[in-house]
Design a protein around this motif. Structure first.
Motif, PDB file in Angstrom:
ATOM      1  N   PHE A   1     -44.906  -7.017  26.092  1.00 55.92           N
ATOM      2  CA  PHE A   1     -45.956  -8.034  26.061  1.00 55.92           C
ATOM      3  C   PHE A   1     -46.288  -8.407  24.618  1.00 55.92           C
ATOM      4  CE2 PHE A   1     -50.019 -10.015  26.048  1.00 55.92           C
ATOM      5  CZ  PHE A   1     -49.955 -10.840  27.155  1.00 55.92           C
ATOM      6  N   HIS A   2     -46.305  -9.725  24.336  1.00 59.36           N
ATOM      7  CA  HIS A   2     -46.599 -10.222  22.980  1.00 59.36           C
ATOM      8  C   HIS A   2     -48.064 -10.672  22.882  1.00 59.36           C
ATOM      9  CE1 HIS A   2     -46.365 -12.136  19.149  1.00 59.36           C
ATOM     10  NE2 HIS A   2     -45.045 -12.280  19.122  1.00 59.36           N
ATOM     11  N   HIS A   3     -48.892  -9.869  22.194  1.00 61.40           N
ATOM     12  CA  HIS A   3     -50.258 -10.331  21.867  1.00 61.40           C
ATOM     13  C   HIS A   3     -50.111 -11.502  20.888  1.00 61.40           C
ATOM     14  CE1 HIS A   3     -49.936  -8.322  17.884  1.00 61.40           C
ATOM     15  NE2 HIS A   3     -49.152  -7.523  18.550  1.00 61.40           N
TER      16      HIS A   3
ATOM     17  N   VAL B   1     -40.653  -4.852  17.966  1.00 65.54           N
ATOM     18  CA  VAL B   1     -41.518  -5.083  16.806  1.00 65.54           C
ATOM     19  C   VAL B   1     -41.150  -6.389  16.122  1.00 65.54           C
ATOM     20  CG1 VAL B   1     -42.188  -4.175  14.543  1.00 65.54           C
ATOM     21  CG2 VAL B   1     -41.792  -2.577  16.431  1.00 65.54           C
ATOM     22  N   HIS B   2     -42.179  -7.172  15.788  1.00 67.48           N
ATOM     23  CA  HIS B   2     -42.003  -8.360  14.947  1.00 67.48           C
ATOM     24  C   HIS B   2     -42.640  -8.081  13.591  1.00 67.48           C
ATOM     25  CE1 HIS B   2     -41.444 -11.510  18.399  1.00 67.48           C
ATOM     26  NE2 HIS B   2     -40.369 -10.775  18.175  1.00 67.48           N
ATOM     27  N   PHE B   3     -41.831  -8.159  12.533  1.00 67.22           N
ATOM     28  CA  PHE B   3     -42.354  -8.033  11.170  1.00 67.22           C
ATOM     29  C   PHE B   3     -42.650  -9.440  10.649  1.00 67.22           C
ATOM     30  CE2 PHE B   3     -40.853  -3.742   9.090  1.00 67.22           C
ATOM     31  CZ  PHE B   3     -41.605  -3.051  10.008  1.00 67.22           C
ATOM     32  N   LYS B   4     -43.935  -9.780  10.627  1.00 69.03           N
ATOM     33  CA  LYS B   4     -44.386 -11.094  10.159  1.00 69.03           C
ATOM     34  C   LYS B   4     -45.404 -10.825   9.070  1.00 69.03           C
ATOM     35  CE  LYS B   4     -45.751 -13.971  13.667  1.00 69.03           C
ATOM     36  NZ  LYS B   4     -44.688 -14.930  13.843  1.00 69.03           N
ATOM     37  N   ASP B   5     -45.187 -11.372   7.875  1.00 66.22           N
ATOM     38  CA  ASP B   5     -46.139 -11.143   6.788  1.00 66.22           C
ATOM     39  C   ASP B   5     -47.118 -12.324   6.695  1.00 66.22           C
ATOM     40  OD1 ASP B   5     -47.329  -9.786   4.710  1.00 66.22           O
ATOM     41  OD2 ASP B   5     -45.516  -9.558   3.525  1.00 66.22           O
TER      42      ASP B   5
ATOM     43  N   ILE C   1     -37.513  -9.601  11.972  1.00 67.91           N
ATOM     44  CA  ILE C   1     -38.271 -10.374  10.980  1.00 67.91           C
ATOM     45  C   ILE C   1     -38.580 -11.719  11.612  1.00 67.91           C
ATOM     46  CG2 ILE C   1     -38.222 -11.394   8.649  1.00 67.91           C
ATOM     47  CD1 ILE C   1     -37.832  -8.227   8.855  1.00 67.91           C
ATOM     48  N   GLU C   2     -39.857 -12.082  11.608  1.00 67.49           N
ATOM     49  CA  GLU C   2     -40.211 -13.323  12.294  1.00 67.49           C
ATOM     50  C   GLU C   2     -41.263 -14.044  11.460  1.00 67.49           C
ATOM     51  OE1 GLU C   2     -41.489 -14.436  16.776  1.00 67.49           O
ATOM     52  OE2 GLU C   2     -42.907 -13.440  15.467  1.00 67.49           O
ATOM     53  N   ALA C   3     -40.823 -15.061  10.725  1.00 65.73           N
ATOM     54  CA  ALA C   3     -41.746 -15.728   9.807  1.00 65.73           C
ATOM     55  C   ALA C   3     -41.637 -17.232   9.978  1.00 65.73           C
ATOM     56  CB  ALA C   3     -41.404 -15.340   8.372  1.00 65.73           C
TER      57      ALA C   3
ATOM     58  N   TYR D   1     -45.274  -5.217  19.171  1.00 65.28           N
ATOM     59  CA  TYR D   1     -46.242  -5.136  18.066  1.00 65.28           C
ATOM     60  C   TYR D   1     -45.851  -6.179  17.032  1.00 65.28           C
ATOM     61  CZ  TYR D   1     -48.152  -3.069  13.718  1.00 65.28           C
ATOM     62  OH  TYR D   1     -48.782  -2.850  12.521  1.00 65.28           O
ATOM     63  N   ASP D   2     -46.741  -7.168  16.832  1.00 66.57           N
ATOM     64  CA  ASP D   2     -46.478  -8.228  15.855  1.00 66.57           C
ATOM     65  C   ASP D   2     -47.503  -8.077  14.729  1.00 66.57           C
ATOM     66  OD1 ASP D   2     -46.654 -10.770  14.462  1.00 66.57           O
ATOM     67  OD2 ASP D   2     -45.411 -11.628  16.034  1.00 66.57           O
ATOM     68  N   THR D   3     -47.011  -7.657  13.564  1.00 65.44           N
ATOM     69  CA  THR D   3     -47.901  -7.363  12.434  1.00 65.44           C
ATOM     70  C   THR D   3     -48.755  -8.573  12.025  1.00 65.44           C
ATOM     71  OG1 THR D   3     -46.061  -7.907  10.976  1.00 65.44           O
ATOM     72  CG2 THR D   3     -46.438  -5.565  11.415  1.00 65.44           C
ATOM     73  N   GLY D   4     -48.115  -9.744  12.006  1.00 65.98           N
ATOM     74  CA  GLY D   4     -48.803 -10.951  11.531  1.00 65.98           C
ATOM     75  C   GLY D   4     -49.923 -11.377  12.457  1.00 65.98           C
ATOM     76  N   HIS D   5     -49.649 -11.352  13.765  1.00 66.32           N
ATOM     77  CA  HIS D   5     -50.679 -11.813  14.710  1.00 66.32           C
ATOM     78  C   HIS D   5     -51.894 -10.893  14.712  1.00 66.32           C
ATOM     79  CE1 HIS D   5     -49.050 -15.406  16.518  1.00 66.32           C
ATOM     80  NE2 HIS D   5     -47.852 -14.853  16.385  1.00 66.32           N
ATOM     81  N   ILE D   6     -51.653  -9.573  14.657  1.00 68.62           N
ATOM     82  CA  ILE D   6     -52.820  -8.686  14.716  1.00 68.62           C
ATOM     83  C   ILE D   6     -53.579  -8.733  13.391  1.00 68.62           C
ATOM     84  CG2 ILE D   6     -51.664  -6.483  14.096  1.00 68.62           C
ATOM     85  CD1 ILE D   6     -54.409  -6.989  16.773  1.00 68.62           C
TER      86      ILE D   6
END
Ligand SMILES: O=C1C[C@@H](O)[C@H](O)[C@@H](O)C1=O
Ligand SMILES: [Co+2]
Length: 300
Positions: free
Chosen positions: A154-156, A210-214, A267-269, A184-189
């Motif tokens: 699930f994508h928050h 995991v999505h690594f979004k800065d 990586i998702e930017a 877990y999406d770092t950027g959204h949270i």
């Protein structure tokens, strides 16, 4: 790659964006996949413009790339499980054909993600009854995903009813851990709650993707001050690749290792590709991963 249990990917979203399909239209599948090889990633997620499975598999094989998963917009609250399940079966069948690991689900009922509403103040919320329907529906979608050898993650997401840590807690509490996992999406949270470690530490055992979004903190502040929508915010550069924003991914990676995380880190930017050259940013991410996260030197 130093940890064989973790696969590193980069999402098509820096080249083309499903939320605004006009941007980056000139970037073809071949271009995207070849850039991913140049930047040294092992795979990607499926974008809305990707072709049928047979064609995609050939292009992937030529480049030794793999597919992690694909986004699915569920409308469980609006349309009910029966309707959603029909579409979800098709989605999962395609993902199984391209040997994906996860089906990424985001509940889009009442979402303001694609509208011009202020994403910082106008997000929707669900009633108690809607929460029950959502969680029960997700349990069933999770079982469907398993029929296709996939995990439902699930994508928050900003601008939706499952955005904040309290909302994610509620979803985790009322869904079955056997069938519903967490992306877990770092950027959204971070944009939502101003923190990215609490969610990670709290739900690490449910995290299967995991999505690594800065995030560029100064641009985030400007977007908030101006009451921008989600789309305006990312077009203005709110998000970027790891190594170019304010998130410490070394800390995040350490938690993933401590808990023996196995799966993809993608990586998702999303940025405007006419401003942020997609390959240039993919290479910035690669360098950061190698030098700061994996601590590899050029000679190692
Ligand atoms: O995983 C994602 C997929 C996109 O379509 C979305 O808008 C983006 O923000 C995201 O995190
Ligand atoms: Co994401």
């Amino acid at each position: 790659m130093s940890n064989q249990k973790i696969s590193w990917g980069i999402a098509p979203i820096g080249w083309r964006n499903d939320d605004i399909p006009e941007i980056g239209k000139e970037n073809t599948l071949s271009h995207l996949l070849s850039d991913i090889v140049v930047a040294g990633f092992q795979g990607t997620e499926v974008g809305g413009f990707f072709p049928e499975a047979k064609v995609l598999n050939k292009e992937l094989k030529l480049r030794n790339l793999r597919i992690a998963g694909q986004w699915f917009s569920s409308f469980l609250i609006r349309d009910g499980l029966e309707e959603v399940a029909k579409e979800f079966h098709k989605h999962c069948a395609y993902l199984q054909e391209v040997n994906a690991a996860v089906a990424v689900v985001s509940e889009q009922t009442y979402s303001i993600q694609g509208t011009d509403k202020n994403v910082f103040t106008e997000k929707p919320t669900f009633t108690d009854e809607e929460w029950i329907g959502l969680c029960q529906g997700l349990n069933e979608l999770g079982k469907i995903a398993e029929q296709y050898d996939l995990k439902l993650v699930f994508h928050h997401h900003m601008g939706t009813g499952v955005q904040t840590i309290e909302e994610i807690d509620r979803l985790m509490e009322h869904t079955d851990p056997k069938h519903v996992h967490l992306l877990y999406d770092t950027g959204h949270i971070y944009v939502s709650d101003g923190d990215y470690t609490a969610l990670l530490n709290k739900h690490i055992k449910r995290i299967k993707h995991v999505h690594f979004k800065d995030v560029r903190a100064t641009i985030l502040k400007q977007c908030e001050d101006n009451g921008h929508s989600f789309l305006q915010s990312f077009l203005n550069g709110m998000f970027t690749v790891p190594g170019d924003g304010c998130i410490d991914f070394t800390e995040v990676y350490q938690v993933l290792l401590d808990y023996n995380y196995q799966g993809w880190v993608v990586i998702e930017a999303e940025q405007d590709p006419s401003i942020a050259h997609p390959l240039e940013y993919a290479l910035i991410a690669r360098k950061y991963i190698d030098e700061k996260i994996l601590k590899k030197t050029a000679l190692a």
